[in-house]
Design an enzyme around this catalytic site. Structure first.
Site, PDB file in Angstrom:
ATOM      1  N   HIS A 197      15.267  24.028  12.832  1.00  0.00           N
ATOM      2  CA  HIS A 197      15.593  23.214  11.648  1.00  0.00           C
ATOM      3  C   HIS A 197      16.440  24.023  10.661  1.00  0.00           C
ATOM      4  O   HIS A 197      17.476  23.553  10.160  1.00  0.00           O
ATOM      5  CB  HIS A 197      14.273  22.748  11.019  1.00  0.00           C
ATOM      6  CG  HIS A 197      14.377  22.057   9.692  1.00  0.00           C
ATOM      7  ND1 HIS A 197      14.355  20.691   9.562  1.00  0.00           N
ATOM      8  CD2 HIS A 197      14.470  22.558   8.428  1.00  0.00           C
ATOM      9  CE1 HIS A 197      14.445  20.370   8.274  1.00  0.00           C
ATOM     10  NE2 HIS A 197      14.512  21.488   7.570  1.00  0.00           N
ATOM     11  N   ARG A 253      17.930  23.385  -2.369  1.00  0.00           N
ATOM     12  CA  ARG A 253      16.778  22.701  -1.796  1.00  0.00           C
ATOM     13  C   ARG A 253      15.471  23.277  -2.310  1.00  0.00           C
ATOM     14  O   ARG A 253      15.364  24.470  -2.576  1.00  0.00           O
ATOM     15  CB  ARG A 253      16.832  22.863  -0.278  1.00  0.00           C
ATOM     16  CG  ARG A 253      15.800  22.025   0.438  1.00  0.00           C
ATOM     17  CD  ARG A 253      15.870  22.245   1.926  1.00  0.00           C
ATOM     18  NE  ARG A 253      14.929  21.333   2.575  1.00  0.00           N
ATOM     19  CZ  ARG A 253      14.485  21.474   3.791  1.00  0.00           C
ATOM     20  NH1 ARG A 253      14.890  22.486   4.535  1.00  0.00           N
ATOM     21  NH2 ARG A 253      13.612  20.609   4.289  1.00  0.00           N
TER      22      ARG A 253
END
Lengths: 263, 263, 263, 263, 263
Positions: B185, B198
């Site tokens: 990921h 993020r």
């Protein structure tokens, strides 16, 4: 009473400028075809208390709203659709195209601050960005040229907006596999390419679905045939349900849409 | 009329102090990076009856609400986002960071008790807690250093908040298995690490989903690319649908957000 | 104005009796631990029109509501939680314990008939009945004694209520199989038994889910850890989604909760 | 003030005729047991603006509503249930039995046109038709006689209504297979046949679920046991989720229900 | 008071012309049987504030609405259904048939602009287009002739509208396979062909479901039997849940429907 109705309809026509289309941004044509353009579909339902305002207040409110739209057409491209009667999602829809989504917000914030906007609840907003086609580069030449076929010049008053979500399996396929499935999808659509105009917006990350498919057609029966054809190809098996509505409306000039609320 | 609008806009600017940002808590910087901090996302929709108040009442109401925010900034870190026009979930969002969730409640209860707050329906609230990274300790050094790359200093006006739920199978995996999937990921996200900031909040038990992923970006098109990349890795197959909305807004100073409702 | 605010706050404190907790039913202690007790969680959202009442009307309305609660404490045990700011489900929650659910209804009907109750929409109601533990009899002695560990005496201000539904496969298992899975569940919870107080209500037939899990904690981060641990055991794979919300609030005296609406 | 409350309570009692039950249709007994009878469950939530009416207006409105019910009892059998406090679906429920569903509509249309009805939003309506038992003919004699056991004469104040949907696999089974599964279902219910009264309505085609199971009991804890027992038999695996609520209320005379709104 | 009620009921009868049915479009008969006709089902809920209007205002509002319907009957075929009391989806439904969906919109926009329409919220709209039968050409002659059996001439007051969605597997079948499954479906329906009138609209692309099945019957119990029979054939296994309601109402003349709101 009839005389009074006529007079006030005349007033509406003059103030809302029904005969002329909305003034149009210089770069509207570019925004309609280029990648990297944000398309926002904002649906509004007019509150029933709107009708309790004096007619003159309503008409000047509508004229103000129309002025806001016209002023922003320099930066964003705005299209209007009348949904009332055909959809339980709202009364009208604005499609706003912009190269910067902040311009869209600037416009809609000002629109929603007008007297008319204060009585229009924003029931649905869906958005996405245009991108270069993903799969067409690898398509055979005849399919490519099919895709460049222009739709016929007949009027296409009906607009349908469908949110689409593909499942994890779809996204886990190799690009060539997805390309192969998309070619089959395009083949199924070929017969309808003249009757139905189409545009795709990419929404993943901006919404909890993946794409917005936008359609314009004058032949809803053929459009139904097209949708059945697309459901029959394997690519459709990778779709999963979306908790957002299908939208339908009739393309109108902004004046025509606003006129409905100025009677 | 224009003169009167200008005067009242000037009044709004003065009262709401547009030029200065909100006063900031001493420990805001710590709260932004440390574990054990509670992040609450509270979305509000301003009732249309707000606009029927006298403008002077509205402006003093907004100034009062702003004062409440400023006073609480000593204990909680508050960020404001304008959602109006981009989301059908509400008009604006407050993100509140606190080391004790009761401080968040104290603030929001007082905010909602102001005149402005009384006209602002709290449509969505989602929350989570920051934690030390679960998997990074076992990542190779180059991945670790990638993760420490700072995002570029370009403005990142757009904020997206996405609730995420993993299925029972995910939670039944061994930690190393989940770590391996998370490394994949992270690898998929590497190309976007400069364009997209993020932050992750852990929500299991506080909500009926598992995580809140918070993003800031100036490039929504790249953000869409990032989300597509993340969907393509195997970890995404362990996600399941969530009955809570994706939120989107534009980062603004509180004064800028409130100004929209003081016109 | 400050003087007037102070005076009215003082008035609120006096009328709502902030310093004293609610008067408590003689058998409250029994109802807290015995089987066969009905627990009802009723969530209310205070209508914004409440704030348009004269302050004196509001304060006497709150005092009346408080009196109704106190009078019924002789038959039902009532706890109050402030949800405002932490949940989009409502502003406050009442938990009502009764040996006869009609007593609960008698109380809530009278509460909802007060002036305050008329402005408080009942957004969510969930209920269940306490029962003797199903599986513990067969647990090893050390697990049994762990289960009897008292939670630590630290304050546990946060309350979370989670509706749970098990699938048909779960209910089709043999009791020993379910017992084995529940022992694993209990083992996973052991580390948190001091930090998190827990209570279970059986809801099948009364709701379209099976259980209500009620938690009190002062450490939400540890609570999140607990919930992650519980999701990792096999028993969690038999859960299926529920169309009812997770509730969160802060335990307060009734006076503290009502005070929020008397400002 | 107490005197005035007492006086008005007395007024309510006199006007709404609390002591006498509702006048009852001649064929009520037949409608309660025969097949081919339509059962409609209509739930209402009383609008908070009801309470802003003068008390005398409210009381005469309630008396009018009561008169409408009494007049229609000649053709339809009407039962009343108080839901307020126990359910977030509404304040009260009417069950209307009729041999012709148009009689049900005639009654409810007139009820909803009274002053009281105009303030009562119809939040939920579910309906079905009674039929001869499908499977019992093939049951062994002892099971048949068990099914004819009357419930005990104890009061059964609590009413629960549960919509049920079976999946396509269930309907694809052979009748004997379904009969065998239903026998197992009945066996599991045997122990509760005295404590819980039961009635089934067939809804497929009239609703998007298949059955309405109606229960009356005084022992909700045993009812929970019953529901757990039923979930454990194989027949329960053929159920699928329904997007309609479980309803719960307390059986009252209509006067008792209306009295709540006449205070 | 009774005299006054009678007088006003008389007034309603005169103004709304109860005795006469609605004036009917010349091509209504064609629109009822031909393919390529758009059927729109628009459900309305009358706002409770409607009842606060003066009765004379209401009656003239209803007469105006009735006039709009009559004027549009020249282009569109309009049927009216009373849902109040039988459905929680709304109070009444209009079915509008048109060869051009813009005519439907023109009518409904004008209807919704009347005083009555301003108080009628459009809660549900579903639509579809009639098409030539897909599968019947390949059916055996006896099945074809069965399908041409007219329903019996008994009154069929109840109308049910059911949205249907088939899954991707269904659409991926070969036409002959679907035809075979549909023949089985038709066989199961044969026994009910006289008691239940049926019409199908194709909705894919216009809605997020595939078909609208429209039924008229006087025997709801047999209709329930029919629906059970249809669920038992294999074709039913290809259906998947739809997020749109089943609608039920009683066919009435428009005057009869409007009369309910003129009392």
């Amino acid at each position: 009473m009839i005389a009074s109705v006529c007079r006030s309809l005349f007033l509406v026509l003059v103030v809302l400028g029904l005969s002329a289309g909305p003034s149009v941004a210089a770069d509207r044509d570019k925004m309609m075809v280029e990648p990297g353009v944000y398309g926002t579909f904002a649906v509004f339902r007019v509150d029933s208390s709107w009708w309790r305002l004096e007619r003159s207040v309503r008409i000047s409110g509508l004229a103000h709203a129309k002025g806001v739209v016209e002023r922003h057409q320099a930066r964003v491209a705005i299209d209007a659709y009348l949904m009332r009667g055909l959809s339980d999602q709202g009364d009208f829809m604005l499609r706003v195209h912009a190269t910067d989504l902040q311009h869209t917000q600037d416009f809609l914030v000002e629109f929603m601050s007008t007297i008319f906007g204060q009585f229009a609840t924003n029931t649905v907003t869906m958005k996405g960005v245009t991108k270069k086609p993903n799969y067409t580069a690898a398509f055979p030449d005849d399919v490519k040229s099919t895709l460049q076929t222009l739709s016929d010049p007949l009027p296409k008053p009906f607009t349908i907006v469908i949110p689409i979500r593909k499942d994890a399996e779809w996204w886990g396929l190799e690009p060539e596999q997805r390309g192969g499935l998309m070619k089959e999808h395009v083949d199924a659509a070929t017969a309808y390419i003249k009757a139905v105009r189409r545009k795709v917006y990419h929404s993943k990350g901006l919404e909890d679905f993946d794409f917005l498919a936008y359609f314009e057609t004058g032949k809803l029966e053929e459009f139904n045939d097209l949708m059945v054809s697309l459901e029959k190809v394997k690519e459709s098996r990778y779709s999963r349900p979306v908790n957002h509505p299908v939208l339908i409306g009739v393309t109108k000039s902004l004046g025509e849409v606003l006129q409905v609320f100025g009677r």
